[in-house]
Design a protein around this motif. Structure first.
Motif, PDB file in Angstrom:
ATOM      1  N   GLU A 375      32.309  42.001  84.101  1.00 43.40           N
ATOM      2  CA  GLU A 375      31.475  42.697  85.080  1.00 43.40           C
ATOM      3  C   GLU A 375      31.784  44.197  85.097  1.00 43.40           C
ATOM      4  O   GLU A 375      30.882  45.037  85.225  1.00 43.40           O
ATOM      5  CB  GLU A 375      31.683  42.088  86.468  1.00 43.40           C
ATOM      6  N   VAL A 376      33.065  44.545  84.936  1.00 43.06           N
ATOM      7  CA  VAL A 376      33.455  45.967  84.907  1.00 43.06           C
ATOM      8  C   VAL A 376      32.782  46.675  83.735  1.00 43.06           C
ATOM      9  O   VAL A 376      32.188  47.752  83.884  1.00 43.06           O
ATOM     10  CB  VAL A 376      34.993  46.096  84.802  1.00 43.06           C
ATOM     11  N   HIS A 377      32.873  46.060  82.529  1.00 44.31           N
ATOM     12  CA  HIS A 377      32.250  46.685  81.350  1.00 44.31           C
ATOM     13  C   HIS A 377      30.740  46.761  81.512  1.00 44.31           C
ATOM     14  O   HIS A 377      30.102  47.745  81.083  1.00 44.31           O
ATOM     15  CB  HIS A 377      32.604  45.887  80.090  1.00 44.31           C
ATOM     16  N   HIS A 378      30.157  45.748  82.159  1.00 37.05           N
ATOM     17  CA  HIS A 378      28.711  45.760  82.399  1.00 37.05           C
ATOM     18  C   HIS A 378      28.334  46.931  83.300  1.00 37.05           C
ATOM     19  O   HIS A 378      27.359  47.662  83.040  1.00 37.05           O
ATOM     20  CB  HIS A 378      28.287  44.427  83.015  1.00 37.05           C
ATOM     21  N   ARG A 379      29.114  47.139  84.339  1.00 40.55           N
ATOM     22  CA  ARG A 379      28.798  48.212  85.285  1.00 40.55           C
ATOM     23  C   ARG A 379      29.035  49.587  84.654  1.00 40.55           C
ATOM     24  O   ARG A 379      28.286  50.533  84.918  1.00 40.55           O
ATOM     25  CB  ARG A 379      29.634  48.048  86.547  1.00 40.55           C
ATOM     26  N   VAL A 380      30.089  49.703  83.829  1.00 36.14           N
ATOM     27  CA  VAL A 380      30.333  50.975  83.143  1.00 36.14           C
ATOM     28  C   VAL A 380      29.150  51.310  82.242  1.00 36.14           C
ATOM     29  O   VAL A 380      28.663  52.441  82.210  1.00 36.14           O
ATOM     30  CB  VAL A 380      31.636  50.904  82.315  1.00 36.14           C
ATOM     31  N   LYS A 381      28.704  50.283  81.506  1.00 37.20           N
ATOM     32  CA  LYS A 381      27.545  50.480  80.619  1.00 37.20           C
ATOM     33  C   LYS A 381      26.315  50.905  81.419  1.00 37.20           C
ATOM     34  O   LYS A 381      25.586  51.839  81.040  1.00 37.20           O
ATOM     35  CB  LYS A 381      27.283  49.182  79.854  1.00 37.20           C
ATOM     36  N   ASN A 382      26.077  50.244  82.546  1.00 36.21           N
ATOM     37  CA  ASN A 382      24.910  50.604  83.396  1.00 36.21           C
ATOM     38  C   ASN A 382      25.029  52.019  83.944  1.00 36.21           C
ATOM     39  O   ASN A 382      24.043  52.768  83.998  1.00 36.21           O
ATOM     40  CB  ASN A 382      24.773  49.603  84.533  1.00 36.21           C
ATOM     41  N   ASN A 383      26.249  52.383  84.369  1.00 35.15           N
ATOM     42  CA  ASN A 383      26.463  53.733  84.908  1.00 35.15           C
ATOM     43  C   ASN A 383      26.224  54.800  83.832  1.00 35.15           C
ATOM     44  O   ASN A 383      25.659  55.864  84.107  1.00 35.15           O
ATOM     45  CB  ASN A 383      27.871  53.862  85.463  1.00 35.15           C
ATOM     46  N   LEU A 384      26.664  54.506  82.595  1.00 34.80           N
ATOM     47  CA  LEU A 384      26.439  55.458  81.504  1.00 34.80           C
ATOM     48  C   LEU A 384      24.943  55.591  81.220  1.00 34.80           C
ATOM     49  O   LEU A 384      24.453  56.698  80.916  1.00 34.80           O
ATOM     50  CB  LEU A 384      27.180  54.998  80.242  1.00 34.80           C
ATOM     51  N   GLN A 385      24.222  54.478  81.333  1.00 32.34           N
ATOM     52  CA  GLN A 385      22.784  54.536  81.123  1.00 32.34           C
ATOM     53  C   GLN A 385      22.091  55.335  82.235  1.00 32.34           C
ATOM     54  O   GLN A 385      21.119  56.036  81.989  1.00 32.34           O
ATOM     55  CB  GLN A 385      22.212  53.126  81.047  1.00 32.34           C
ATOM     56  N   VAL A 386      22.613  55.227  83.447  1.00 30.45           N
ATOM     57  CA  VAL A 386      22.062  56.016  84.560  1.00 30.45           C
ATOM     58  C   VAL A 386      22.251  57.506  84.293  1.00 30.45           C
ATOM     59  O   VAL A 386      21.338  58.325  84.492  1.00 30.45           O
ATOM     60  CB  VAL A 386      22.730  55.614  85.890  1.00 30.45           C
ATOM     61  N   ILE A 387      23.462  57.867  83.800  1.00 28.70           N
ATOM     62  CA  ILE A 387      23.728  59.279  83.481  1.00 28.70           C
ATOM     63  C   ILE A 387      22.780  59.756  82.391  1.00 28.70           C
ATOM     64  O   ILE A 387      22.231  60.858  82.446  1.00 28.70           O
ATOM     65  CB  ILE A 387      25.200  59.443  83.035  1.00 28.70           C
ATOM     66  N   SER A 388      22.586  58.892  81.361  1.00 29.03           N
ATOM     67  CA  SER A 388      21.675  59.252  80.265  1.00 29.03           C
ATOM     68  C   SER A 388      20.248  59.430  80.788  1.00 29.03           C
ATOM     69  O   SER A 388      19.521  60.362  80.383  1.00 29.03           O
ATOM     70  CB  SER A 388      21.719  58.166  79.185  1.00 29.03           C
ATOM     71  N   SER A 389      19.842  58.563  81.704  1.00 31.59           N
ATOM     72  CA  SER A 389      18.491  58.666  82.276  1.00 31.59           C
ATOM     73  C   SER A 389      18.348  59.945  83.093  1.00 31.59           C
ATOM     74  O   SER A 389      17.279  60.601  83.072  1.00 31.59           O
ATOM     75  CB  SER A 389      18.198  57.444  83.156  1.00 31.59           C
ATOM     76  N   LEU A 390      19.405  60.324  83.816  1.00 30.97           N
ATOM     77  CA  LEU A 390      19.371  61.575  84.585  1.00 30.97           C
ATOM     78  C   LEU A 390      19.207  62.777  83.668  1.00 30.97           C
ATOM     79  O   LEU A 390      18.501  63.748  83.991  1.00 30.97           O
ATOM     80  CB  LEU A 390      20.642  61.705  85.426  1.00 30.97           C
ATOM     81  N   MET A 391      19.865  62.702  82.500  1.00 33.56           N
ATOM     82  CA  MET A 391      19.730  63.802  81.544  1.00 33.56           C
ATOM     83  C   MET A 391      18.314  63.867  80.984  1.00 33.56           C
ATOM     84  O   MET A 391      17.756  64.953  80.768  1.00 33.56           O
ATOM     85  CB  MET A 391      20.743  63.631  80.404  1.00 33.56           C
ATOM     86  N   SER A 392      17.727  62.686  80.730  1.00 34.04           N
ATOM     87  CA  SER A 392      16.332  62.657  80.250  1.00 34.04           C
ATOM     88  C   SER A 392      15.396  63.276  81.278  1.00 34.04           C
ATOM     89  O   SER A 392      14.467  64.029  80.949  1.00 34.04           O
ATOM     90  CB  SER A 392      15.907  61.215  79.951  1.00 34.04           C
ATOM     91  N   LEU A 393      15.658  62.947  82.534  1.00 32.65           N
ATOM     92  CA  LEU A 393      14.854  63.513  83.612  1.00 32.65           C
ATOM     93  C   LEU A 393      15.046  65.018  83.707  1.00 32.65           C
ATOM     94  O   LEU A 393      14.096  65.778  83.908  1.00 32.65           O
ATOM     95  CB  LEU A 393      15.240  62.834  84.936  1.00 32.65           C
ATOM     96  N   GLN A 394      16.324  65.439  83.505  1.00 29.46           N
ATOM     97  CA  GLN A 394      16.617  66.865  83.574  1.00 29.46           C
ATOM     98  C   GLN A 394      15.891  67.630  82.460  1.00 29.46           C
ATOM     99  O   GLN A 394      15.432  68.759  82.660  1.00 29.46           O
ATOM    100  CB  GLN A 394      18.127  67.076  83.463  1.00 29.46           C
ATOM    101  N   LYS A 395      15.788  66.994  81.254  1.00 26.03           N
ATOM    102  CA  LYS A 395      15.142  67.679  80.125  1.00 26.03           C
ATOM    103  C   LYS A 395      13.686  68.025  80.415  1.00 26.03           C
ATOM    104  O   LYS A 395      13.151  69.017  79.907  1.00 26.03           O
ATOM    105  CB  LYS A 395      15.207  66.786  78.871  1.00 26.03           C
ATOM    106  N   SER A 396      13.041  67.184  81.257  1.00 24.91           N
ATOM    107  CA  SER A 396      11.619  67.447  81.555  1.00 24.91           C
ATOM    108  C   SER A 396      11.425  68.716  82.379  1.00 24.91           C
ATOM    109  O   SER A 396      10.311  69.237  82.491  1.00 24.91           O
ATOM    110  CB  SER A 396      11.010  66.241  82.288  1.00 24.91           C
ATOM    111  N   PHE A 397      12.518  69.203  82.963  1.00 22.41           N
ATOM    112  CA  PHE A 397      12.442  70.425  83.766  1.00 22.41           C
ATOM    113  C   PHE A 397      13.066  71.621  83.054  1.00 22.41           C
ATOM    114  O   PHE A 397      13.237  72.678  83.645  1.00 22.41           O
ATOM    115  CB  PHE A 397      13.154  70.222  85.106  1.00 22.41           C
ATOM    116  N   VAL A 398      13.467  71.427  81.780  1.00 25.85           N
ATOM    117  CA  VAL A 398      14.125  72.501  81.026  1.00 25.85           C
ATOM    118  C   VAL A 398      13.197  72.987  79.932  1.00 25.85           C
ATOM    119  O   VAL A 398      12.589  72.175  79.206  1.00 25.85           O
ATOM    120  CB  VAL A 398      15.456  72.002  80.422  1.00 25.85           C
ATOM    121  N   LYS A 399      13.080  74.298  79.782  1.00 23.55           N
ATOM    122  CA  LYS A 399      12.220  74.888  78.763  1.00 23.55           C
ATOM    123  C   LYS A 399      13.025  75.455  77.600  1.00 23.55           C
ATOM    124  O   LYS A 399      12.498  75.632  76.504  1.00 23.55           O
ATOM    125  CB  LYS A 399      11.364  76.021  79.373  1.00 23.55           C
ATOM    126  N   ASP A 400      14.282  75.742  77.821  1.00 22.28           N
ATOM    127  CA  ASP A 400      15.130  76.356  76.793  1.00 22.28           C
ATOM    128  C   ASP A 400      15.444  75.335  75.699  1.00 22.28           C
ATOM    129  O   ASP A 400      16.087  74.309  75.970  1.00 22.28           O
ATOM    130  CB  ASP A 400      16.431  76.850  77.433  1.00 22.28           C
TER     131      ASP A 400
END
Length: 574
Positions: A375-400
């Motif tokens: 369960e710990v490894h599952h949650r770590v994996k999910n948390n890393l995916q959340v961070i990756s998704s946040l970065m994808s969202l951030q890219k939509s607001f970046v022009k550089d």
């Protein structure tokens, strides 16, 4: 037990042993932890043979020469078996042995011809002498001089009455006392010491019946009597051990399944727990078969017959008491060597019910921890995916474009770590990762992420079945991520097609990871230490973390494209 029993770990360090082992080898209590089992095997070749058998077959049985702590060598028969836990891992081994040295007394052949008579006398180990009617020695063989310490000169001054303790010395009484009498005597040596002998003499007469002298032949039995005394003492001790050892259940069986001996623990167990009256000569197997708690263990009873054929056995057996309680016993069977044709086995058993309950509790606790860790490894994996998704969202607001590239690279690194945790929670073994399987997914994802219509890149892989610990898998995965992504971005500029080779192998305990391409090669003057790229910095830092060696080749080193080879020592997976 009359047998020597010892337990040791897989390095040979002693863990436990019984009294018979301590007495036989002279092991002092408290010093066993500094002693290795291999010290008790006299021949190094035999020691290697025993150890190889344990490694290959988990069992060894045979006759070898033992070596006591005093350095004395003796013959023994041992049976050694590997002890394993519930997962099949070797915990150590248990050896059961017995001294099989036989002291043999040699008798001189006194019926040889007259021509060989003197040679036989001179080389006999018995004490042989001839005396005249007065008692003076007229002949003594070398054994006489050796055992009694006389010289020919000193013996000339001595009479038979001076040599035999408390022997009549007046008139001819000494001749009557020796003539045709077989018994034990005490001989006095030249220094006043005593030697116990067994033998007799015979008087020599002339035709008129006059005594000419006396011949005597005597065997030195000093050591034999000493050993007999020690054997009686040892027998008394072993009998006491057999009858008083706590917790150990001991009995012996004949080849017709009759109980031939048993200790008090066996009697108490059979009568108090199972309601069976015990007596010598009663059948054991037929009485015990009805007490087996699990029908699948009925086949274990055939091991008693196998042991009677000379094959030592040990096994576990569940029995149901008179009150309906299930009890577990670990039973050891060993053949008993006898001089006659009859065969018996010694049986030693002890109650392991409590250990079984503990093992069950440990397995349940381990299963719970495995679920939690999953369960710990599952949650770590999910948390890393959340961070990756946040970065994808951030890219939509970046022009550089530069910042977008930084976010893409960061996402790739996060995905690299996420794949590892995903691999862990999908498998039951959390101690290691199938690195080849992991790299296959990682590299395929990178090819998909960095592919462009301008250049078709083919990924070639050469993966051995390599497993890494989590501590080595994460930095290794990040290094591969940087090397493969760099190759895809920079190696094939101006080219229509290209090939990236990813190789993983384990050679002589070292892991080798190679990323190579057939592209344009590294820039002129390329120096890894002077690069300001975060990716190249990560490669250096992670290589140092792994204590690895990094070898870089390019067109200038006589090859096409570039190659990065990383090698490091594989960690122990246990």
């Amino acid at each position: 037990s009359i047998d020597m029993i010892v337990a040791f770990d897989m390095t040979g360090a002693l863990q436990q042993y019984n009294h018979a082992f301590s007495v036989e080898f002279g092991v002092e209590p408290g010093k066993e932890k500094t002693i290795n089992f291999k010290q008790f095997i006299a021949d190094k070749k035999a020691s290697v043979e025993v150890w190889d058998a344990l490694q290959q077959r988990s069992y060894y049985s045979g006759e070898i020469e033992g070596k006591r702590m005093s350095g004395e060598v003796f013959s023994m028969f041992i049976s050694v078996a590997t002890m394993r836990d519930g997962y099949g891992h070797a915990l150590g081994a248990m050896a059961v042995g017995r001294d099989i040295t036989d002291m043999k007394l040699a008798e001189a052949d006194l019926k040889a011809s007259e021509e060989r008579h003197r040679d036989i006398l001179d080389n006999a180990t018995d004490i042989i002498f001839v005396v005249d009617p007065i008692g003076h020695f007229t002949y003594a063989n070398p054994s006489f001089y050796e055992k009694l310490g006389y010289s020919k000169k000193t013996l000339a001054k001595v009479k038979i009455m001076d040599v035999i303790k408390q022997f009549p010395s007046k008139n001819k009484q000494w001749i009557k006392a020796l003539d045709n009498v077989q018994q034990e005597y005490v001989f006095i040596d030249a220094k006043g010491g005593e030697i116990l002998v067994l033998g007799g003499g015979s008087a020599q007469y002339d035709d008129e019946g006059k005594v000419l002298g006396m011949r005597g032949i005597y065997l030195d039995i000093t050591e034999m009597r000493k050993h007999e005394k020690e054997a009686k003492t040892q027998s008394a001790k072993l009998e006491s051990i057999f009858d008083s050892t706590q917790n150990l259940i001991m009995f012996t069986l004949s080849n017709s399944d009759k109980i031939t001996s048993f200790n008090n623990n066996f009697r108490r167990l059979m009568e108090d727990e199972f309601g069976k009256e015990v007596e010598l000569g009663m059948s054991f197997i037929s009485n015990i078969s009805g007490l087996i708690d699990d029908e699948s263990y009925q086949g274990q009873l055939r091991l008693f017959k196998n042991a009677l054929k000379g094959r030592a056995k040990d096994f576990e057996l569940p029995l149901k008491t008179e009150l309906g309680v299930s009890k577990w016993y670990h039973i050891f069977l060993n053949p008993i060597s006898t001089d006659d044709s009859s065969s018996e086995i010694s049986c030693i058993a002890y109650d392991i019910s409590e250990r079984k309950e503990i093992d069950k509790a440990i397995r349940l606790a381990l299963k719970e921890k495995e679920i939690l860790l999953q369960e710990v490894h599952h949650r770590v994996k999910n948390n890393l995916q959340v961070i990756s998704s946040l970065m994808s969202l951030q890219k939509s607001f970046v022009k550089d474009p530069t910042l977008i590239q930084v976010l893409d690279e960061s996402q790739s690194r996060i995905a690299t770590m996420s794949y590892i945790h995903e691999s862990l929670y999908r498998h039951t073994d959390f101690s290691s990762i199938s690195f080849s399987e992991y790299l296959q997914r990682l590299s395929t994802n990178l090819i998909h992420s960095y592919s462009t219509p301008d250049c078709e890149v083919i990924l070639q892989t050469a993966f051995e079945d390599v497993f890494l610990t989590l501590d080595q898998a994460i930095p290794s995965g990040l290094i591969v991520n940087e090397l493969v992504s760099n190759a895809l971005k920079y190696a094939f500029e101006g080219m229509k097609t290209g090939t990236v080779l990813l190789r993983v192998a384990k050679i002589d305990g070292r892991i080798e990871i190679e990323v190579s391409d057939n592209g344009v090669g590294l820039p002129d003057g390329f120096d890894l230490n002077k690069q300001e790229s975060l990716g190249l910095y990560l490669i250096q830092a992670l290589t140092e973390q792994l204590d690895a060696e990094l070898k870089i080749e390019s067109i200038k080193e006589g090859r096409k494209g570039s190659s990065f080879l990383i090698s490091f020592e594989a960690q122990n997976l246990n």
